[in-house]
Every structure is written in structure tokens, then in C-alpha cells.
Write a protein that holds these residues in place. Structure first.
Motif, PDB file in Angstrom:
ATOM      1  N   THR B 153     -16.375  -5.926 -35.945  1.00  0.00           N
ATOM      2  CA  THR B 153     -15.861  -5.511 -34.640  1.00  0.00           C
ATOM      3  C   THR B 153     -14.670  -6.404 -34.334  1.00  0.00           C
ATOM      4  OG1 THR B 153     -18.007  -4.772 -33.835  1.00  0.00           O
ATOM      5  CG2 THR B 153     -16.365  -5.308 -32.168  1.00  0.00           C
ATOM      6  N   THR B 154     -13.512  -5.799 -34.123  1.00  0.00           N
ATOM      7  CA  THR B 154     -12.329  -6.602 -33.829  1.00  0.00           C
ATOM      8  C   THR B 154     -12.041  -6.570 -32.329  1.00  0.00           C
ATOM      9  OG1 THR B 154     -10.690  -4.829 -33.981  1.00  0.00           O
ATOM     10  CG2 THR B 154     -11.309  -5.916 -36.036  1.00  0.00           C
ATOM     11  N   MET B 155     -11.443  -7.659 -31.849  1.00  0.00           N
ATOM     12  CA  MET B 155     -10.997  -7.728 -30.454  1.00  0.00           C
ATOM     13  C   MET B 155      -9.529  -8.133 -30.525  1.00  0.00           C
ATOM     14  SD  MET B 155     -14.376  -9.653 -28.988  1.00  0.00           S
ATOM     15  CE  MET B 155     -15.857  -9.339 -29.982  1.00  0.00           C
ATOM     16  N   PRO B 197     -11.619   0.658 -26.461  1.00  0.00           N
ATOM     17  CA  PRO B 197     -12.084   0.778 -27.849  1.00  0.00           C
ATOM     18  C   PRO B 197     -11.300   1.838 -28.606  1.00  0.00           C
ATOM     19  CG  PRO B 197     -13.566   1.995 -26.441  1.00  0.00           C
ATOM     20  CD  PRO B 197     -12.500   1.397 -25.531  1.00  0.00           C
ATOM     21  N   GLU B 211      -9.268   1.350 -37.655  1.00  0.00           N
ATOM     22  CA  GLU B 211     -10.576   1.071 -38.262  1.00  0.00           C
ATOM     23  C   GLU B 211     -10.578   1.428 -39.748  1.00  0.00           C
ATOM     24  OE1 GLU B 211     -12.833   1.640 -33.958  1.00  0.00           O
ATOM     25  OE2 GLU B 211     -12.796   3.319 -35.364  1.00  0.00           O
ATOM     26  N   ALA B 231     -15.851  -0.468 -39.280  1.00  0.00           N
ATOM     27  CA  ALA B 231     -15.191  -1.277 -38.254  1.00  0.00           C
ATOM     28  C   ALA B 231     -15.134  -0.550 -36.921  1.00  0.00           C
ATOM     29  CB  ALA B 231     -13.772  -1.614 -38.696  1.00  0.00           C
ATOM     30  N   THR B 232     -15.169  -1.335 -35.863  1.00  0.00           N
ATOM     31  CA  THR B 232     -14.903  -0.859 -34.512  1.00  0.00           C
ATOM     32  C   THR B 232     -13.799  -1.752 -33.980  1.00  0.00           C
ATOM     33  OG1 THR B 232     -17.201  -0.189 -34.211  1.00  0.00           O
ATOM     34  CG2 THR B 232     -15.902  -0.488 -32.202  1.00  0.00           C
ATOM     35  N   VAL B 234     -11.143  -2.878 -31.001  1.00  0.00           N
ATOM     36  CA  VAL B 234     -11.091  -2.861 -29.538  1.00  0.00           C
ATOM     37  C   VAL B 234      -9.880  -3.665 -29.058  1.00  0.00           C
ATOM     38  CG1 VAL B 234     -12.382  -3.445 -27.435  1.00  0.00           C
ATOM     39  CG2 VAL B 234     -13.624  -2.783 -29.513  1.00  0.00           C
ATOM     40  N   VAL B 236      -8.155  -5.907 -26.319  1.00  0.00           N
ATOM     41  CA  VAL B 236      -8.659  -6.806 -25.271  1.00  0.00           C
ATOM     42  C   VAL B 236      -7.498  -7.456 -24.514  1.00  0.00           C
ATOM     43  CG1 VAL B 236     -10.794  -7.289 -26.571  1.00  0.00           C
ATOM     44  CG2 VAL B 236      -8.813  -8.788 -26.875  1.00  0.00           C
ATOM     45  N   SER B 245     -15.529 -10.210 -35.151  1.00  0.00           N
ATOM     46  CA  SER B 245     -16.938 -10.541 -35.338  1.00  0.00           C
ATOM     47  C   SER B 245     -17.375  -9.838 -36.618  1.00  0.00           C
ATOM     48  CB  SER B 245     -17.725 -10.031 -34.126  1.00  0.00           C
ATOM     49  OG  SER B 245     -19.101 -10.160 -34.346  1.00  0.00           O
TER      50      SER B 245
END
Lengths: 337, 337
Positions: B153-155, B197, B211, B231-232, B234, B236, B245
Motif C-alpha cells: 500500500t503506497t501513500m 485512493p 498500481e 498494490a493499492t 493512495v 496523501v 507499507s
């Protein structure tokens, strides 16, 4: 206030306490008498409850005489005062983590395990905010296909750390925009324009307590000690809704289409999943809502029996106050008060 | 500017272009001549490069006559002008996604696959920012224990969407603090105090292009078509560093202790992993750094052969400009210019 229950709110001046008051009114919870309790510091403070103005008193053991339902908004006070409230005949709905994992204390999300209320002995624990949001979405999928493992990354709003934390984000943001240095007080580091992968204390295994709560509380709520969960919890510069990026592996294959149908029919959930029209849950637009929003539902391209989805819900409402009030409603409906 | 290469930067006025100029100076890349190129709109604009003031010209096919190294900061212009630069004898280091998955174009992160530069035919692609950051950390672990699957999961900071996106976050934040409504222009929704997202367009399978890049680019860079990644991604409200993460499953068990040692010895990585002293990577404190920061390294309690960790790196630097300049350095060192 006339026909109804004699209610107390401990921590009435805090972010969760304020939200409980708001939700009791909104949902027209029947109240005969409402006592607002807080620390000595807030004694004498006046708070609006509908048309009435109520005065905050210091929370003491004797405060609970005659109280039928005592909401505890959270924090260290629960350890001492929850047993005092119960000893005086009140049912305590406690938002702190103190009693959550005690075997005789039901840990309840009304959409998920309302039947656990039946065996209460005076205390019902409200789960942690990120757990509530998670299990509302997880339960219907677990029922349909048995969730074996979940990999979760949460992005948690500052409201989870209380009113001072909300102020800290706003103050720091103004400081940064003004070119001043931002001094952290509530959080260990600056939260404005930053992410902090640290919520609550750390354990020997490298996980934070917030991360372990998601595992241990979910197991208890689902009555499934087999479910495996690994979490990474991150504080983000958002005011009040928590977001969670979730990957689940299921025993039988659950397609994204099937999951979408199941989630649409499940209680307390709004499926918001139309990426072509830029529709997906976002914290800004789920604030002040009681539902758990789910979107970005996709078959996992890395695993034959896995799914990805994205959950957002208001931490102060469904993640805390709404769930507590729903517990009171369910207790009332089941004649458990 | 004296002994060195004849260099051009296409997109010199943008966030990545500006960073490439800064890094060329910082790393004392040998430059005989520097041409700053951009769209017609920026023609005539003056930009500082060390003590000199250079004038921006419109990027055209003829701009590349005599140029040895052409950095393309990214965007639609690459498709037309990269071949023109190569046709005129330049080596193009391209930060756009245009050629990344073309079989004959090396996709290079110098710490990971510098040997791929050997077979270049004029174009070298710089991977996507979130991929660069990810593979720098993944490669040494993959070498040690073979990564079979990753759940990421990327931010991602707003800088990934360019200078206007950085301005949008700042402007919207001021608007929200002033009680005004924030109007989105660059992003599909308000980004201030929000999470979105949604990065790049969506495909039929429900994943966004951002992704899918993480999967497809990582496979190409690692020369491993077996590795599975979901992958998700997002967006931010952070200015310039991306966070990720990561959960990896490996063929052989890799303990967190072992992973920590491997990562400490790996090139381009700073291990920042002392939770007892609140030390972990955070976007605010990795901005303007070239390294990839890794922390929160933990054995996954949900899987016998899995690990969690948390990666943060400056999207504009290692995620874009630094990697591009490192490619130029590696080409020079290998006499491939």
C-alpha cells in the motif's frame, strides 16, 4: 428529557464524549436524565444538550448512583470508575481498551456480534476504532468464504488521539504554512504534512499495540482464533475518518463481483465503488456519517483466493460514539439493561 | 561549465526538471554545456544553474543537435522528442512511462540492475517513483530469500503530480483553514486533509495504472516474471516523499533480524528502525535525501515466511531526479555514452 434511561457520559468534554451526546440526540435515544462527567478540570463547565444546558461534574464513584447506562468515552479513568459504575447497578459501555480482552466482557459491534451482549455482567467494551471499521466489512465476507488471513494498512485520522490532537494538526498546519516550526506535543513527531507509522506503544515483536488490537479484538469479535491478521497502522494528517487498505485471503474463492453484492446487502455498509466516475471512499466525505464505506474492491492479481478493498469510516462516529450508542440501543431492545 | 558532457534537460521548469538541475550540481556531474528545454510557454524564462543564468528554450527536434545526454523529466513530450534526441546521437534518460515496458529499453535503478544499461540503444527509462523506492529495498531481500509475493500500500506525496499539485495542496490547505471551500484542479477531489485512493487511470481489472506499474516495472527490473505483487496506491496530503507499507512472502524464511542486516549492507538504503526511540522513516524527514529509508521491519505474525516493513523516500529525488542522474553517472562510468 422525560421517559427513558438515566444515562451518564464519562469524558463528556472530549471528542468522543461530545460525539456521544450528539448521537444520543440524533438517534432520539430515550433519556430520563443525563449526567455529564469529566475530570476535575472540567467541573462546572456548561454544555448544550439539545435545548438544555447541562453542567459537567467531576466523575467520582458516587456519580453513578441511580445511573442505568454509563458511557465511558475512553482513557485511563475507565479502569477505576467502570467497576464503580457497575457496582452501583449501571451497565457500562466502555470505549477504553481496559476490559476489551477480558473473557467475561463482551466486545461488541452490533452489526457483527450483537448476541454477545446476552452474557454481559455489567461491562460491554466498545472495540478500538480501527477494529470496528474493519470487522463491519470483514464479517459478511468471512461468513461467505471464511477469511484465513488479512494484510491491513490503516491510515488513521488525528481525532483518534482526541481533541488536542485535532487542534495539534490544525495549529501545526498553520505554523508550517507561515514558515514557522511546528512543535509536536500530542504526537511524537510533526503530523502536519507528514505520516507517522506509530500509534500507541510498541511491543517486543515490533508491532504497536494498535496493530495488535486489530488482530486480538477481531478474533474475539468473530469468535475465530484461527484468523490471521498482520497490520501496519499509520497516523495521517486527516481530521476524523480512518481509512484501511485491506487484502484478504479466503478459504474458498470470492470474486470481487460476489464480494460487492455481499457487502451491498450487509448492515452498516455503503459500497462506493465506481472508479470510472472517481467514486471511492475518502475520509473527507465520510465524516459525520455512521456507515462504513467500502470501495476499490478488486480480485487480487497476486493470489487466486484473495481480494483487495479499501474501507473508510468516521472514527469518532462508527469508530467510537455511534457504536457505543448502538450497543445501548441493542441492550435496550434485548431487555438487557 | 567546462570539461564534460553536453547535456539537455527537457521539462526544466517542472518539479522533476528543477530537481535534476540541483542534483547535477550537487553531484558535480561533468557538464560542458547545459540546454534547458521546456514547452513554448516557458521560452525565454531564466533559470539559475550554480552561478550561471540560463535561458529556457522551447524543446524541438533540432534542440538535440550536439547533445550527448538528454534528461526527459516526464510527461507526454517524451513520446515525440525522445526518438528525435536519440536520432541526433543523444542518450535519452526518460522519466516518462512511454518506453518503460518496451523490451529493448533498459529500465534501470542503478543499485539494482546497472548491468541492463549495457544493452541500451539510446533510450534508458527511469522507473516510476513508487517502483524505484520499492525495488531498492526489495532487491537485497529478493536476492537473499526470493520474494514470491508482495502486498503493497503506497501513500504518495503530491509532488508526484508535479509543481501544480504541490501548489494545489498548499492553496487548498489555506482555503480549508480559512473556512473556504477548496476547489480541486489537479486531483479529482480535494487533497487537503484528505486521502484519495486513485492515482492515474483505472484498468478493467479495477487496478489503477499506478498500481499495475509497481507489478510490471518490478518484474522487468528484477528480471523475474514469477514475482507476484498486488498494490493499492493512495495520494496523501504530504509534499514530497512517498511512503510504502510492504508485506513480502519469501521462498525461504527470512527473519526480521536477518532482513535488517541485509538492508543495512545494501546500497542506497538507510535502515531507521528503533521504535523504542520513535525512530522510523517519515516523509517529512526524508525530503531532500537521496536514500531509501526502511523501518518497522517485523516478522509477520500472520504467515511463517513473511515480513512487514515500511519504506519512505523522496519522490522527486530517488524517485525521479536522483535516479536519472545516477543512470547518467553509471553510463559514463561504463563508457556507454
Amino acid at each position: 428529557m422525560s421517559g427513558g434511561f438515566r444515562v451518564a457520559i464519562v469524558g463528556a468534554t472530549g471528542a468522543v464524549g461530545q460525539e456521544i451526546m450528539k448521537i444520543l440526540l440524533e438517534r432520539k435515544f430515550p433519556i430520563a436524565d443525563l449526567k455529564l462527567l469529566a475530570s476535575a478540570r472540567s467541573e462546572g463547565k456548561k454544555l448544550k444538550f439539545g435545548d438544555e444546558e447541562l453542567t459537567v461534574s467531576e466523575a467520582k464513584p458516587s456519580s453513578f448512583s441511580g445511573v442505568e447506562i454509563a458511557f465511558f468515552a475512553g482513557g485511563a479513568v475507565s479502569k477505576e470508575l467502570v467497576p464503580e459504575a457497575v457496582a452501583r447497578g449501571a451497565v457500562a459501555i466502555d470505549n477504553s481498551s481496559t476490559f476489551r480482552l477480558e473473557p467475561e466482557v463482551p466486545l461488541v459491534v452490533p452489526e457483527v456480534n450483537p448476541e454477545d451482549l446476552e452474557k454481559h455482567r455489567g461491562i460491554i467494551s466498545n472495540p478500538n476504532c480501527s477494529t470496528i471499521i474493519f470487522v463491519v466489512a470483514l464479517k459478511p465476507l468471512h461468513d461467505a468464504a471464511r477469511v484465513k488471513r488479512a494484510v491491513v494498512t490503516t491510515m488513521q485520522a488525528v481525532s483518534g488521539a482526541g481533541k488536542e490532537a485535532i487542534d495539534e494538526l490544525l495549529v501545526q498546519t498553520r505554523q508550517v504554512l507561515a514558515g514557522e516550526s511546528a512543535v509536536p506535543r500530542v504526537f511524537p513527531h510533526q503530523i502536519a504534512f507528514n505520516l507517522i507509522p506509530h500509534i500507541d506503544v510498541f511491543f517486543e515483536n515490533g508491532y504497536s499495540r494498535e496493530e495488535m488490537k486489530l488482530l486480538l479484538e477481531t478474533r474475539k469479535i468473530l469468535h475465530d482464533e484461527e484468523i490471521r491478521i498482520t497490520a501496519t497502522t499509520v497516523r495521517v494528517p486527516v481530521l476524523r475518518s480512518h481509512s484501511e487498505s485491506v487484502n484478504i485471503e479466503t478459504e474458498r474463492k470470492l470474486t470481487s463481483e460476489e464480494a460487492r453484492v455481499i457487502l451491498k446487502e450487509a448492515p452498516g455498509i455503503v459500497v462506493q465503488d465506481d472508479v470510472d466516475n472517481c467514486q471511492y471512499p475518502m475520509p473527507l466525505f465520510t465524516s459525520d456519517r455512521d456507515e462504513v464505506y467500502v470501495g476499490r474492491i478488486r480480485d487480487d492479481i497476486s493470489h487466486e483466493k484473495a481480494l483487495n478493498f479499501w474501507i473508510v469510516a468516521d472514527q469518532l462516529r462508527k469508530g467510537a460514539a455511534t457504536n457505543a450508542v448502538q450497543i445501548a440501543e441493542a441492550l435496550s431492545k434485548r431487555n438487557l439493561l
